[in-house]
Motif scaffolding. Structure first.
Motif, PDB file in Angstrom:
ATOM      1  N   THR B 148       7.337  -0.452  11.011  1.00 56.47           N
ATOM      2  CA  THR B 148       6.317  -0.554   9.963  1.00 56.47           C
ATOM      3  C   THR B 148       6.429  -1.846   9.158  1.00 56.47           C
ATOM      4  N   SER B 149       7.225  -2.806   9.629  1.00 54.86           N
ATOM      5  CA  SER B 149       7.239  -4.106   8.954  1.00 54.86           C
ATOM      6  C   SER B 149       5.986  -4.850   9.367  1.00 54.86           C
ATOM      7  N   GLY B 150       5.198  -5.245   8.380  1.00 56.16           N
ATOM      8  CA  GLY B 150       3.940  -5.923   8.679  1.00 56.16           C
ATOM      9  C   GLY B 150       3.015  -5.070   9.521  1.00 56.16           C
ATOM     10  N   CYS B 151       3.032  -3.773   9.245  1.00 55.76           N
ATOM     11  CA  CYS B 151       2.240  -2.805  10.001  1.00 55.76           C
ATOM     12  C   CYS B 151       0.752  -3.161   9.922  1.00 55.76           C
ATOM     13  N   PRO B 152       0.062  -3.243  11.077  1.00 55.35           N
ATOM     14  CA  PRO B 152      -1.316  -3.716  11.097  1.00 55.35           C
ATOM     15  C   PRO B 152      -2.301  -2.826  10.358  1.00 55.35           C
ATOM     16  N   THR B 153      -1.896  -1.619   9.978  1.00 56.49           N
ATOM     17  CA  THR B 153      -2.813  -0.807   9.172  1.00 56.49           C
ATOM     18  C   THR B 153      -3.001  -1.453   7.806  1.00 56.49           C
ATOM     19  N   GLY B 154      -2.125  -2.410   7.486  1.00 61.16           N
ATOM     20  CA  GLY B 154      -2.335  -3.216   6.290  1.00 61.16           C
ATOM     21  C   GLY B 154      -1.890  -2.546   5.008  1.00 61.16           C
ATOM     22  N   LYS B 155      -1.517  -1.272   5.093  1.00 60.96           N
ATOM     23  CA  LYS B 155      -1.107  -0.605   3.855  1.00 60.96           C
ATOM     24  C   LYS B 155       0.344  -0.161   3.964  1.00 60.96           C
ATOM     25  N   GLY B 156       0.983  -0.605   5.047  1.00 56.78           N
ATOM     26  CA  GLY B 156       2.358  -0.195   5.348  1.00 56.78           C
ATOM     27  C   GLY B 156       3.275  -0.133   4.150  1.00 56.78           C
ATOM     28  N   GLU B 157       3.689  -1.294   3.658  1.00 62.35           N
ATOM     29  CA  GLU B 157       4.805  -1.312   2.732  1.00 62.35           C
ATOM     30  C   GLU B 157       4.560  -0.587   1.410  1.00 62.35           C
ATOM     31  N   GLY B 158       3.423  -0.912   0.755  1.00 64.61           N
ATOM     32  CA  GLY B 158       3.155  -0.292  -0.526  1.00 64.61           C
ATOM     33  C   GLY B 158       3.154   1.221  -0.427  1.00 64.61           C
ATOM     34  N   GLN B 159       2.482   1.706   0.597  1.00 65.25           N
ATOM     35  CA  GLN B 159       2.319   3.138   0.757  1.00 65.25           C
ATOM     36  C   GLN B 159       3.629   3.851   1.080  1.00 65.25           C
ATOM     37  N   LEU B 160       4.440   3.206   1.895  1.00 64.03           N
ATOM     38  CA  LEU B 160       5.665   3.857   2.357  1.00 64.03           C
ATOM     39  C   LEU B 160       6.827   3.672   1.388  1.00 64.03           C
ATOM     40  N   GLY B 161       6.650   2.844   0.360  1.00 66.65           N
ATOM     41  CA  GLY B 161       7.754   2.581  -0.553  1.00 66.65           C
ATOM     42  C   GLY B 161       8.913   1.937   0.202  1.00 66.65           C
ATOM     43  N   SER B 162      10.116   2.396  -0.066  1.00 62.57           N
ATOM     44  CA  SER B 162      11.262   1.799   0.621  1.00 62.57           C
ATOM     45  C   SER B 162      11.539   2.488   1.961  1.00 62.57           C
ATOM     46  N   MET B 163      10.571   3.294   2.406  1.00 59.26           N
ATOM     47  CA  MET B 163      10.760   3.997   3.678  1.00 59.26           C
ATOM     48  C   MET B 163      10.264   3.136   4.839  1.00 59.26           C
ATOM     49  N   GLN B 164      11.002   3.166   5.942  1.00 62.81           N
ATOM     50  CA  GLN B 164      10.585   2.434   7.143  1.00 62.81           C
ATOM     51  C   GLN B 164      10.648   3.361   8.342  1.00 62.81           C
ATOM     52  N   LEU B 165       9.838   3.003   9.323  1.00 61.84           N
ATOM     53  CA  LEU B 165       9.654   3.845  10.499  1.00 61.84           C
ATOM     54  C   LEU B 165       9.819   3.003  11.756  1.00 61.84           C
ATOM     55  N   LEU B 166      10.518   3.553  12.747  1.00 55.40           N
ATOM     56  CA  LEU B 166      10.600   2.887  14.047  1.00 55.40           C
ATOM     57  C   LEU B 166      10.196   3.874  15.131  1.00 55.40           C
ATOM     58  N   VAL B 167       9.296   3.430  16.012  1.00 60.53           N
ATOM     59  CA  VAL B 167       8.936   4.226  17.183  1.00 60.53           C
ATOM     60  C   VAL B 167       9.329   3.420  18.406  1.00 60.53           C
ATOM     61  N   SER B 168      10.226   3.972  19.211  1.00 59.19           N
ATOM     62  CA  SER B 168      10.651   3.273  20.423  1.00 59.19           C
ATOM     63  C   SER B 168      10.301   4.109  21.640  1.00 59.19           C
ATOM     64  N   SER B 169       9.725   3.456  22.654  1.00 61.60           N
ATOM     65  CA  SER B 169       9.483   4.139  23.926  1.00 61.60           C
ATOM     66  C   SER B 169      10.560   3.742  24.924  1.00 61.60           C
ATOM     67  N   ASN B 170      11.631   3.124  24.409  1.00 59.12           N
ATOM     68  CA  ASN B 170      12.715   2.654  25.269  1.00 59.12           C
ATOM     69  C   ASN B 170      12.210   1.778  26.406  1.00 59.12           C
ATOM     70  N   GLY B 171      11.289   0.927  26.077  1.00 58.38           N
ATOM     71  CA  GLY B 171      10.798  -0.043  27.043  1.00 58.38           C
ATOM     72  C   GLY B 171       9.732   0.490  27.980  1.00 58.38           C
ATOM     73  N   VAL B 172       9.394   1.785  27.902  1.00 59.29           N
ATOM     74  CA  VAL B 172       8.440   2.376  28.842  1.00 59.29           C
ATOM     75  C   VAL B 172       7.019   1.900  28.554  1.00 59.29           C
ATOM     76  N   ALA B 173       6.613   1.944  27.294  1.00 60.06           N
ATOM     77  CA  ALA B 173       5.216   1.655  26.959  1.00 60.06           C
ATOM     78  C   ALA B 173       5.118   1.164  25.519  1.00 60.06           C
ATOM     79  N   PRO B 174       5.453  -0.095  25.301  1.00 59.91           N
ATOM     80  CA  PRO B 174       5.492  -0.637  23.935  1.00 59.91           C
ATOM     81  C   PRO B 174       4.178  -0.482  23.178  1.00 59.91           C
ATOM     82  N   ARG B 175       3.054  -0.697  23.871  1.00 63.29           N
ATOM     83  CA  ARG B 175       1.782  -0.605  23.167  1.00 63.29           C
ATOM     84  C   ARG B 175       1.471   0.825  22.750  1.00 63.29           C
ATOM     85  N   TYR B 176       1.817   1.766  23.605  1.00 72.05           N
ATOM     86  CA  TYR B 176       1.612   3.168  23.249  1.00 72.05           C
ATOM     87  C   TYR B 176       2.480   3.523  22.038  1.00 72.05           C
TER      88      TYR B 176
END
Lengths: 266, 266
Positions: B148-176
């Motif tokens: 969620t760093s520089g998340c393209p939804t554009g509201k990432g940081e303010g909305q999430l506060g100091s919370m961050q999110l990582l989604v990993s597909s372990n290399g299977v499908a980065p875009r998904y």
């Protein structure tokens, strides 16, 4: 410095591949046990150093002799040499356990066992060594956060396929991060994640076979990205991989790119 | 070995604190630029080595001279000595760029520039050095995934506060993985995350002040966890911190724990 107080700019969130890599865990209690449960599925080889281990740690060591080694001794610096390197060093000692190590000469009076392991690790392996001291934020190069390994909703892995999730509050509120993680896993439960990832994996392998070669990486990547966006979160699960592969061949042909077997061969 | 083919057991997902830590980026193109955008907000000090940089990289370097250094040279091994250590080494060279470095003696014919940086880094800093080579999964100790760093939804940081999110597909499908990340951020948009984290942060600081000392860590932690569970995802935002603090003091008193100022003082 108050060891509880740390600066809190955002972190860099990373997914570490651990297969075959050695990890040192100093400690054998409940926290060490939680770390072990996270590490074993990743294929890491874990060495635990402690004079006592929980029954669950003992059992895991019995079940996974290739991956888990127990060293039944109180930590001393020479344990750092048990492997030529450590991908991660995790210190899981009771908070405030002070200065009980055997080789205490030169150790400052106020230094805890945890601080000593941290300092030893950095001296021996360099500042690039990643170390986490449980319960002492100032001695954490990284936080674990709330992830989906062994997710307590009980449906984590099967449902998510090869997808993993990390929620970090950057040390602000770990339990709240766990609540958020659980909510997100519940929400994801409504999506056909595992099937989508399987199809996309199959498609990428097929596309790579059709247009191998490093000069085609960007072409493959752009095409798969555009397709993924078009299919969306739900569409990927039901795509016809052969049909999409045919379109990829046509796309390459139009662009004049060399592929292994042109579309008309089908 | 096919550099695209890698084993895919689950990874260990970690949030790395980067404040003041040096990071080496080899490359100056679009991928290097994306890495830089992720790193600057974390407080990392980034050295980029390349004979050409995008305009955006140049601009960031001008804006953040304390954090970003550009070395306008083609990579050679001696660049590894620009800092005493690197928390991370990121290689962002065009795929398949082969064997163009200046100090090529001893380098095998088929070795790409990327492979050379990876091998140099491991030799100089040890296997514990974390390295990521963009587009070459087999040379990645870790994946970036979708965060969620520089998340393209554009509201990432303010909305999430100091919370961050990582989604990993372990290399299977980065875009998904990126689609899933966007969906999760949208879903989290319905929760008062930033306020909840602020309140919990305030509460934890107050509780720590009341019952300092490492022997109280477990007591504090258990109590805050139980309260967080009780408040739930939405309740934390509207809690009365002073009221809860009073309950904490009573709780400690009942258990016979020493706190700085007993509840009746209020």
């Amino acid at each position: 410095m108050d060891p509880q107080s740390v600066e809190r700019p955002p972190s860099v969130l990373l997914a570490h591949r651990m297969q075959g890599h050695p990890v040192l865990v100093v400690g054998g209690g409940v926290v060490a046990q939680q770390r072990l449960e996270k590490l074993v599925p990743t294929g890491a080889r874990v060495t635990l150093v402690a004079d006592h281990f929980t029954a669950a740690v003992e059992q895991t060591a019995l079940q996974c002799p290739q991956q888990v080694r127990l060293v039944r001794e109180r930590y001393r610096e020479s344990h750092l040499n048990l492997e030529p390197y450590w991908r991660l060093i995790l210190v899981c000692l009771p908070s405030g356990a002070a200065n009980h190590s055997d080789d205490a000469k030169g150790q400052s009076k106020s230094e805890s066992d945890s601080e000593k392991v941290y300092r030893d690790a950095k001296r021996v392996f360099g500042a690039q060594q990643s170390v986490n001291v449980a319960d002492v934020p100032a001695l954490c190069d990284f936080y674990f956060g709330a992830d989906t390994s062994g997710c307590p909703t009980g449906k984590g892995e099967g449902q998510l396929g090869s997808m993993q999730l990390l929620v970090s509050s950057n040390g602000v509120a770990p339990r709240y991060a766990a609540l958020v993680r659980d909510e997100l896993v519940r929400h994801l439960g409504e999506l056909p994640l595992a099937q989508s990832l399987d199809r996309l994996d199959e498609l990428r392998a097929a596309v790579r076979e059709e247009a191998p070669g490093p000069e085609m990486v960007a072409v493959r990547m752009d095409w798969v990205c555009a397709l993924t966006d078009r299919l969306g979160l739900r569409g990927a699960a039901s795509m016809d991989v052969q049909e999409e592969l045919k379109k990829f061949k046509d796309y390459c042909k139009e662009r004049g790119e060399q592929v292994k077997s042109p579309s008309q061969d089908n």
